[in-house]
Design a protein around this motif. Structure first.
Motif, PDB file in Angstrom:
ATOM      1  N   LEU A 195       1.550  -5.017  -4.835  1.00 58.60           N
ATOM      2  CA  LEU A 195       2.427  -3.847  -4.848  1.00 58.60           C
ATOM      3  C   LEU A 195       3.411  -3.950  -6.008  1.00 58.60           C
ATOM      4  CD1 LEU A 195       1.940  -1.739  -2.614  1.00 58.60           C
ATOM      5  CD2 LEU A 195       1.359  -4.038  -1.835  1.00 58.60           C
ATOM      6  N   VAL A 196       3.553  -2.864  -6.738  1.00 59.62           N
ATOM      7  CA  VAL A 196       4.453  -2.787  -7.887  1.00 59.62           C
ATOM      8  C   VAL A 196       5.497  -1.706  -7.612  1.00 59.62           C
ATOM      9  CG1 VAL A 196       4.587  -2.013 -10.278  1.00 59.62           C
ATOM     10  CG2 VAL A 196       2.846  -3.661  -9.601  1.00 59.62           C
ATOM     11  N   GLY A 197       6.762  -2.030  -7.826  1.00 62.88           N
ATOM     12  CA  GLY A 197       7.831  -1.052  -7.677  1.00 62.88           C
ATOM     13  C   GLY A 197       8.557  -0.852  -8.990  1.00 62.88           C
ATOM     14  N   VAL A 198       8.900   0.413  -9.296  1.00 55.95           N
ATOM     15  CA  VAL A 198       9.675   0.731 -10.502  1.00 55.95           C
ATOM     16  C   VAL A 198      10.902   1.546 -10.093  1.00 55.95           C
ATOM     17  CG1 VAL A 198       7.629   0.652 -11.977  1.00 55.95           C
ATOM     18  CG2 VAL A 198       8.356   2.831 -11.024  1.00 55.95           C
ATOM     19  N   GLY A 199      12.053   1.177 -10.607  1.00 56.54           N
ATOM     20  CA  GLY A 199      13.299   1.803 -10.179  1.00 56.54           C
ATOM     21  C   GLY A 199      13.638   3.079 -10.936  1.00 56.54           C
ATOM     22  N   HIS A 200      14.388   3.943 -10.269  1.00 55.80           N
ATOM     23  CA  HIS A 200      14.893   5.166 -10.888  1.00 55.80           C
ATOM     24  C   HIS A 200      16.163   4.909 -11.688  1.00 55.80           C
ATOM     25  CE1 HIS A 200      12.241   8.056  -9.004  1.00 55.80           C
ATOM     26  NE2 HIS A 200      12.483   7.565  -7.804  1.00 55.80           N
ATOM     27  N   ASP A 201      16.419   5.771 -12.639  1.00 57.08           N
ATOM     28  CA  ASP A 201      17.726   5.865 -13.281  1.00 57.08           C
ATOM     29  C   ASP A 201      18.637   6.599 -12.299  1.00 57.08           C
ATOM     30  OD1 ASP A 201      19.932   7.175 -14.729  1.00 57.08           O
ATOM     31  OD2 ASP A 201      18.956   6.434 -16.547  1.00 57.08           O
ATOM     32  N   TYR A 202      19.681   5.925 -11.825  1.00 62.12           N
ATOM     33  CA  TYR A 202      20.507   6.499 -10.766  1.00 62.12           C
ATOM     34  C   TYR A 202      21.181   7.800 -11.204  1.00 62.12           C
ATOM     35  CZ  TYR A 202      24.024   7.110  -7.171  1.00 62.12           C
ATOM     36  OH  TYR A 202      24.803   7.637  -6.173  1.00 62.12           O
ATOM     37  N   ASP A 203      21.643   7.860 -12.429  1.00 58.99           N
ATOM     38  CA  ASP A 203      22.315   9.077 -12.904  1.00 58.99           C
ATOM     39  C   ASP A 203      21.396  10.287 -12.835  1.00 58.99           C
ATOM     40  OD1 ASP A 203      24.655   7.710 -13.393  1.00 58.99           O
ATOM     41  OD2 ASP A 203      24.220   7.388 -15.519  1.00 58.99           O
ATOM     42  N   LEU A 205      11.205   2.889   1.731  1.00 53.38           N
ATOM     43  CA  LEU A 205      11.540   1.477   1.717  1.00 53.38           C
ATOM     44  C   LEU A 205      12.937   1.262   1.149  1.00 53.38           C
ATOM     45  CD1 LEU A 205       8.452  -0.581   0.502  1.00 53.38           C
ATOM     46  CD2 LEU A 205       9.325  -0.278   2.804  1.00 53.38           C
ATOM     47  N   ILE A 206      13.605   0.229   1.645  1.00 49.83           N
ATOM     48  CA  ILE A 206      14.847  -0.250   1.057  1.00 49.83           C
ATOM     49  C   ILE A 206      14.562  -1.641   0.503  1.00 49.83           C
ATOM     50  CG2 ILE A 206      17.261  -0.867   1.431  1.00 49.83           C
ATOM     51  CD1 ILE A 206      17.282   1.063   3.799  1.00 49.83           C
ATOM     52  N   ASN A 207      14.701  -1.789  -0.796  1.00 48.78           N
ATOM     53  CA  ASN A 207      14.493  -3.064  -1.468  1.00 48.78           C
ATOM     54  C   ASN A 207      15.847  -3.706  -1.739  1.00 48.78           C
ATOM     55  OD1 ASN A 207      14.360  -4.423  -4.437  1.00 48.78           O
ATOM     56  ND2 ASN A 207      12.428  -4.756  -3.368  1.00 48.78           N
ATOM     57  N   ARG A 208      15.940  -5.019  -1.602  1.00 53.12           N
ATOM     58  CA  ARG A 208      17.226  -5.700  -1.762  1.00 53.12           C
ATOM     59  C   ARG A 208      17.779  -5.568  -3.188  1.00 53.12           C
ATOM     60  NH1 ARG A 208      18.257 -11.040  -0.546  1.00 53.12           N
ATOM     61  NH2 ARG A 208      16.757 -11.139   1.174  1.00 53.12           N
ATOM     62  N   LYS A 209      16.951  -5.277  -4.159  1.00 47.35           N
ATOM     63  CA  LYS A 209      17.391  -5.138  -5.543  1.00 47.35           C
ATOM     64  C   LYS A 209      17.530  -3.675  -5.959  1.00 47.35           C
ATOM     65  CE  LYS A 209      15.749  -6.024 -10.281  1.00 47.35           C
ATOM     66  NZ  LYS A 209      14.636  -6.595 -11.091  1.00 47.35           N
ATOM     67  N   LEU A 210      16.541  -2.850  -5.614  1.00 44.65           N
ATOM     68  CA  LEU A 210      16.485  -1.461  -6.079  1.00 44.65           C
ATOM     69  C   LEU A 210      16.989  -0.460  -5.052  1.00 44.65           C
ATOM     70  CD1 LEU A 210      12.929  -1.576  -7.711  1.00 44.65           C
ATOM     71  CD2 LEU A 210      15.144  -1.889  -8.846  1.00 44.65           C
ATOM     72  N   GLY A 211      17.323  -0.919  -3.851  1.00 45.00           N
ATOM     73  CA  GLY A 211      17.708   0.009  -2.806  1.00 45.00           C
ATOM     74  C   GLY A 211      16.523   0.888  -2.431  1.00 45.00           C
ATOM     75  N   ALA A 216      18.651   9.560  -3.117  1.00 41.17           N
ATOM     76  CA  ALA A 216      19.829   9.583  -3.982  1.00 41.17           C
ATOM     77  C   ALA A 216      21.109   9.203  -3.245  1.00 41.17           C
ATOM     78  CB  ALA A 216      19.982  10.969  -4.607  1.00 41.17           C
ATOM     79  N   VAL A 217      21.231   9.623  -1.975  1.00 39.55           N
ATOM     80  CA  VAL A 217      22.489   9.386  -1.256  1.00 39.55           C
ATOM     81  C   VAL A 217      22.517   8.048  -0.523  1.00 39.55           C
ATOM     82  CG1 VAL A 217      22.847  11.867  -0.941  1.00 39.55           C
ATOM     83  CG2 VAL A 217      21.757  10.538   0.889  1.00 39.55           C
ATOM     84  N   CYS A 218      21.372   7.379  -0.403  1.00 39.95           N
ATOM     85  CA  CYS A 218      21.330   6.105   0.324  1.00 39.95           C
ATOM     86  C   CYS A 218      22.307   5.112  -0.295  1.00 39.95           C
ATOM     87  CB  CYS A 218      19.914   5.538   0.285  1.00 39.95           C
ATOM     88  SG  CYS A 218      19.741   3.952   1.156  1.00 39.95           S
ATOM     89  N   PRO A 219      23.202   4.522   0.486  1.00 40.91           N
ATOM     90  CA  PRO A 219      24.172   3.571  -0.073  1.00 40.91           C
ATOM     91  C   PRO A 219      23.521   2.414  -0.818  1.00 40.91           C
ATOM     92  CG  PRO A 219      24.781   4.166   2.170  1.00 40.91           C
ATOM     93  CD  PRO A 219      23.432   4.753   1.929  1.00 40.91           C
TER      94      PRO A 219
END
Length: 348
Positions: free
Chosen positions: A155-163, A237-243, A321-324
């Motif tokens: 499994l590969v995950g890629v993070g979003h740009d939060y802005d 999913l909530i990832n410990r690094k990427l939320g 987007a709103v997930c802490p």
């Protein structure tokens, strides 16, 4: 606790494309016994009753003045039509999402499972991926009527740009969130296409599974088993690094690999107390209690409420987007906070 924001009402133009069949029943809501997962919304329309709604959703996305920018982000065939039939020139949706599969090398390079796992992870992290996990394939991770022959799944995950993702929803005049989603789906797809070819070069079979269109593999439970996170109240999913702010793609393979373990760091426990995504969901689709779904009690999002808003807002992503956990710099502090909470609970 009563909702603060009013509940969004779906317009008739969206509801008229929904079938009489409830998506929640198809998904197995309320069922306490296991059964295979049926093909659903993101599968080709021939596999399910939601093809008309799927086509409507894609039509809304590609009917706006900014459709060209969205197409580029998702690497969509410029001639694609949501109503195209299989075999038509406009049927193939995605283009340019990484290299085409190469032939499997005739000789297998020999290494230990631990060595291959490290090499695979290193390759993925150096080719677009932000997080990587490995699990042994299970039959329940395959949609009914499909087949996965390989023994392992990466499994590969890629993070979003939060802005960018924080601009959700993507209503007319502001397409930043849906463009960001497209870019990251394309990055994830490219990551697994390149990883799959790397594995083939070593003499092992592999198949890449690219989002968002579904094929054989159910990625979320596989990703949980591979240590990429815990399931959140919002169904992501909530990832410990990427939320919650990331996208998945996968590779299945017969290359011998050492597997990861599930990562339990407090995401699920946090969700039992948090109301943020529930309050922010316009159609009120997110439940506050876990429910039985095909033999597992878990967080569940009401499909019949969610998908009309998903269509009208070109992908929504508000709950992500709103997930802490998704806010920059917050996940590390929350992991520490939840670890301390578990320590206190153990002492009681």
């Amino acid at each position: 606790m009563p909702r603060k924001a009013p509940v969004w009402e779906a317009p008739q133009k969206a509801l008229e494309h929904m079938p009489d069949t409830s998506g929640n029943l198809v998904n197995g809501l309320g069922e306490k016994e296991f059964r295979p997962t049926e093909p659903f919304f993101w599968h080709e329309p021939k596999y399910h009753d939601f093809g008309e709604m799927r086509q409507y959703t894609l039509g809304v996305m590609y009917a706006q003045d900014d459709a060209e920018e969205i197409n580029r982000a998702f690497a969509v065939n410029p001639n694609f039509r949501p109503d195209a039939e299989e075999g038509e020139p406009a049927y193939e949706q995605f283009l340019g999402r990484g290299p085409r599969p190469i032939e499997v090398a005739s000789e297998q390079v020999q290494k230990t499972a631990e060595q291959w796992s490290q090499l695979v992870k290193d390759f993925a992290l150096n080719h677009h991926a932000d997080v990587v996990g490995i699990a042994k394939m299970k039959p329940e991770w395959v949609y009914e009527g499909f087949e996965v022959k390989e023994k392992y799944v990466i499994l590969v995950g890629v993070g979003h740009d939060y802005d960018e993702i924080s601009q959700a929803p993507s209503l007319p005049g502001n397409n930043r969130a849906v463009v960001e989603v497209g870019k990251q789906y394309t990055r994830a797809a490219t990551a697994v296409a390149e990883l799959s070819n790397y594995i083939r070069e070593q003499g092992y079979t592999s198949t890449d599974h690219q989002g968002p269109d579904a094929k054989a593999l159910i990625m979320t439970p596989a990703a949980i088993e591979a240590g990429l996170g815990e399931l959140g109240k919002h169904g992501n999913l909530i990832n410990r690094k990427l939320g919650s702010s990331f996208r998945l793609s996968a590779v299945t393979t017969d290359m011998p690999l050492a597997v990861n373990q599930p990562d339990v760091f407090g995401g699920d426990d946090f969700c039992t107390r948090c109301q943020i995504c529930l309050e922010a969901c316009p159609p009120n689709a997110i439940g506050d209690e876990k429910q039985w779904v095909r033999g597992t009690k878990k967080w569940y999002v009401d499909f019949d409420k969610c998908i009309p808003y998903f269509a009208e807002s070109r992908g929504c992503a508000i709950c992500i987007a709103v997930c802490p956990w998704s806010r920059p710099g917050v996940a590390d502090n929350l992991v520490v906070k939840m670890a301390k909470r578990r320590e206190r609970q153990a002492e009681e």
